[in-house]
Design an enzyme around this catalytic site. Structure first.
Site, PDB file in Angstrom:
ATOM      1  N   VAL A 161       0.840  -1.208   0.000  1.00 51.63           N
ATOM      2  CA  VAL A 161       0.000   0.000   0.000  1.00 51.63           C
ATOM      3  C   VAL A 161       0.875   1.257   0.000  1.00 51.63           C
ATOM      4  O   VAL A 161       0.640   2.203  -0.769  1.00 51.63           O
ATOM      5  CB  VAL A 161      -0.950  -0.009   1.228  1.00 51.63           C
ATOM      6  CG1 VAL A 161      -1.644   1.334   1.391  1.00 51.63           C
ATOM      7  CG2 VAL A 161      -1.975  -1.128   1.082  1.00 51.63           C
ATOM      8  N   VAL A 185     -11.896   1.554   4.889  1.00 47.40           N
ATOM      9  CA  VAL A 185     -13.093   0.811   4.467  1.00 47.40           C
ATOM     10  C   VAL A 185     -13.319   1.029   2.973  1.00 47.40           C
ATOM     11  O   VAL A 185     -13.381   2.169   2.515  1.00 47.40           O
ATOM     12  CB  VAL A 185     -14.361   1.283   5.218  1.00 47.40           C
ATOM     13  CG1 VAL A 185     -15.561   0.445   4.812  1.00 47.40           C
ATOM     14  CG2 VAL A 185     -14.157   1.223   6.712  1.00 47.40           C
ATOM     15  N   GLY A 227      -2.822  -8.952  -4.244  1.00 48.63           N
ATOM     16  CA  GLY A 227      -2.646  -7.916  -3.207  1.00 48.63           C
ATOM     17  C   GLY A 227      -3.946  -7.527  -2.530  1.00 48.63           C
ATOM     18  O   GLY A 227      -4.033  -6.457  -1.928  1.00 48.63           O
ATOM     19  N   LYS A 282     -14.707  -3.359   9.609  1.00 50.91           N
ATOM     20  CA  LYS A 282     -15.171  -2.238   8.782  1.00 50.91           C
ATOM     21  C   LYS A 282     -16.602  -1.845   9.166  1.00 50.91           C
ATOM     22  O   LYS A 282     -16.940  -0.660   9.215  1.00 50.91           O
ATOM     23  CB  LYS A 282     -15.088  -2.621   7.311  1.00 50.91           C
ATOM     24  CG  LYS A 282     -13.646  -2.787   6.836  1.00 50.91           C
ATOM     25  CD  LYS A 282     -13.589  -3.474   5.491  1.00 50.91           C
ATOM     26  CE  LYS A 282     -12.166  -3.629   4.987  1.00 50.91           C
ATOM     27  NZ  LYS A 282     -12.070  -4.569   3.852  1.00 50.91           N
ATOM     28  N   GLY A 310      -6.831  -3.408  -2.989  1.00 48.29           N
ATOM     29  CA  GLY A 310      -5.817  -3.224  -4.033  1.00 48.29           C
ATOM     30  C   GLY A 310      -5.055  -1.931  -3.797  1.00 48.29           C
ATOM     31  O   GLY A 310      -5.627  -0.946  -3.325  1.00 48.29           O
TER      32      GLY A 310
HETATM   33  N1  HSE Z   1      -8.234  -7.591   2.734  1.00 48.17           N
HETATM   34  C1  HSE Z   1      -9.084  -6.466   2.544  1.00 48.17           C
HETATM   35  C2  HSE Z   1     -10.191  -6.856   1.593  1.00 48.17           C
HETATM   36  C3  HSE Z   1      -8.287  -5.323   1.994  1.00 48.17           C
HETATM   37  O1  HSE Z   1     -10.036  -7.869   0.907  1.00 48.17           O
HETATM   38  O2  HSE Z   1     -11.214  -6.192   1.529  1.00 48.17           O
HETATM   39  C4  HSE Z   1      -9.005  -4.023   1.963  1.00 48.17           C
HETATM   40  O3  HSE Z   1      -9.434  -3.615   3.233  1.00 48.17           O
END
Ligand code: HSE
Length: 454
Positions: free
Chosen positions: A42, A162, A217, A235, A332
């Site tokens: 990130v 989120v 990713g 979230k 991503g």
């Molecule tokens: N691992 C999380 C997802 C990354 O797949 O939503 C983003 O918060």
């Protein structure tokens, strides 16, 4: 009480050629200094976009954005040459960022909770604004972080925590702020949505699809939190705190993941006109909030059913607006960089015009957290059975004895499988009925029990 942060001294921008001219009289123009904590997937994505869009962002903000220092945990890790490696230091105390007078905004992208919390609290106490993508941190410690930021007169923004770059936090805290929110309902984890889509359309196994999601990713460093539903629960806790102005923690969310789902469940759901999604749902009723994350049958052809792959979606039910649907990539590096930069730009604009803290969030409302008791839903039941034709009527009878109606039942004797769609039933009644089925001769296994969200 924390002292109001002193405004850092004006200093020249790193590049006068890209500095915009808002006011021809005002020189020298001051760059906004950014200190990054972390440069993983990130962080690297963020550094690249800040570099590639520097000129446009300088115009948008009114002054350039300048990365002043980057603190990483492992200096030996191989990093691409195109990144600003000359700014990187490995420093467990993170002084290069947190004690750096040229840093106005600390961007926290290290992830994890304990160390990130320590850094973020130190940054706030030093009068620095904070932008973070860390939902684990905000779900667990958001209220105390925001309280401290309020006292210190700095901003803490967390849009990227989120839905990655899909704007969700900003609509809740700004655009829809006049509304009373009745419910939030959505898909908040890109990894699981990607996995479920692959299971449904390609017959992939959960394990295969997860490996792909990791390669792209999307998944967390420990993907257990994706597939167990806890990432979505965190979230949902953050969003519910904002929607109802209260302090919701991830432990307040009932949480079931996707690990028990099989490709066969998608076939059974499809025969009844449904797909399966990992839904995150929060609803308020007279000061009580019920929060839940679990797989659910969603009617095909609806907006939520068509949210596939890494996409996230959130439907916000406001009393003035009616339902508002937000939808976009939920994970991503590029999408996450978009959200981080949106927050950086917002804080920077405030700095440029001399504002202190922006976007205050009040989380002082008292609410009750409601358990799953009392929730009424329909369920898809998939049972492994033996004993020929009779088993269907035996099962239906046990269900009826517990007060559960079978609206639809299909027995496949060759596959030893009985699939039932129940009527709407209260949670504890349904759980009792499942116990009854497990004791019934001829029921080998309750393979699936999935709630239906019509
Ligand atoms: N691992 C999380 C997802 C990354 O797949 O939503 C983003 O918060």
């Amino acid at each position: 009480m924390i002292q109001e942060a002193e405004q850092p001294a004006i200093r020249p921008a790193f590049s006068t050629t890209t500095a915009p001219t808002l006011d021809a009289e005002a020189t020298p123009r001051r760059a906004v200094g950014i200190g990054m904590l972390g440069m993983g997937v990130v962080g690297a994505g963020l550094a690249r976009v800040l570099r590639d869009r520097a000129a446009d962002l300088a115009i948008t903000v009114g002054t350039p954005l300048s990365i002043e220092a980057i603190v990483v945990q492992d200096s030996d890790k191989r990093r691409d040459d195109d990144l600003p490696l000359h700014l990187v230091t490995a420093d467990a105390d993170a002084d290069a960022v947190l004690d750096n007078p040229d840093v106005d905004i600390v961007v926290e992208v290290i992830g994890g909770v304990e160390q990130a919390l320590d850094y973020v609290l130190r940054a706030i106490r030093s009068g620095k604004h904070v932008v973070t993508a860390n939902k684990d941190l905000m779900a667990r410690h958001g209220p105390e972080i925001l309280d401290l930021a309020h006292e210190a007169g700095v901003s803490v923004l967390f849009e990227a925590s989120v839905g990655a770059g899909t704007p969700i936090v900003a609509p809740l805290t700004r655009s829809l702020v006049a509304n009373r929110i009745a419910a939030l309902r959505g898909i908040l984890n890109g990894t699981t949505n990607y996995i479920l889509t692959k299971m449904e359309f390609e017959g992939a196994s959960l394990e295969q699809a997860l490996v792909d999601a990791q390669r792209l990713g999307y998944a967390e460093a420990d993907p257990t939190s994706d597939v167990a539903g806890s990432d979505a629960a965190r979230k949902l806790a953050i969003l519910s705190s904002l929607a109802w102005g209260t302090r919701v923690r991830d432990t307040d969310v009932y949480c079931e993941g996707i690990t028990r789902l099989e490709t066969r469940d998608f076939e059974c759901a499809a025969q009844l006109g449904y797909t399966i999604k990992l839904l995150a749902i929060a609803s308020e009723d007279r000061g009580a909030i019920r929060l839940r994350v679990h797989p659910a049958l969603v009617r095909k052809g609806t907006a939520m059913a068509s949210v596939d792959g890494v996409l996230n979606a959130l439907e916000i039910d406001g009393d003035l607006t009616g339902p508002v649907l937000l939808r976009g990539a939920g994970a991503g590096p590029a999408s996450t960089a978009s959200a981080l930069i949106a927050d950086i730009v917002e804080v920077s604009r405030g700095i440029v015009v001399g504002l202190g803290r922006i976007n205050p969030v009040n989380l002082d409302r008292e609410v009750t957290i409601q358990s799953m008791v009392g929730l009424k839903t329909r369920h898809l039941l998939r049972l492994s059975v033996s004993g020929g034709d009779r088993i269907q009527s035996d099962v239906v009878q046990v269900l009826r004895g517990e007060g559960v109606i079978a609206d639809h039942a299909t027995l496949d004797v060759a596959k030893n499988e009985l699939v039932i769609l129940t009527g709407s039933v209260e949670e504890t009644v349904f759980q009792r009925a499942i116990l009854g089925l497990r004791l019934l001769d001829g029921v080998r296994e309750v393979c699936s029990a999935i709630r239906v969200e019509d």
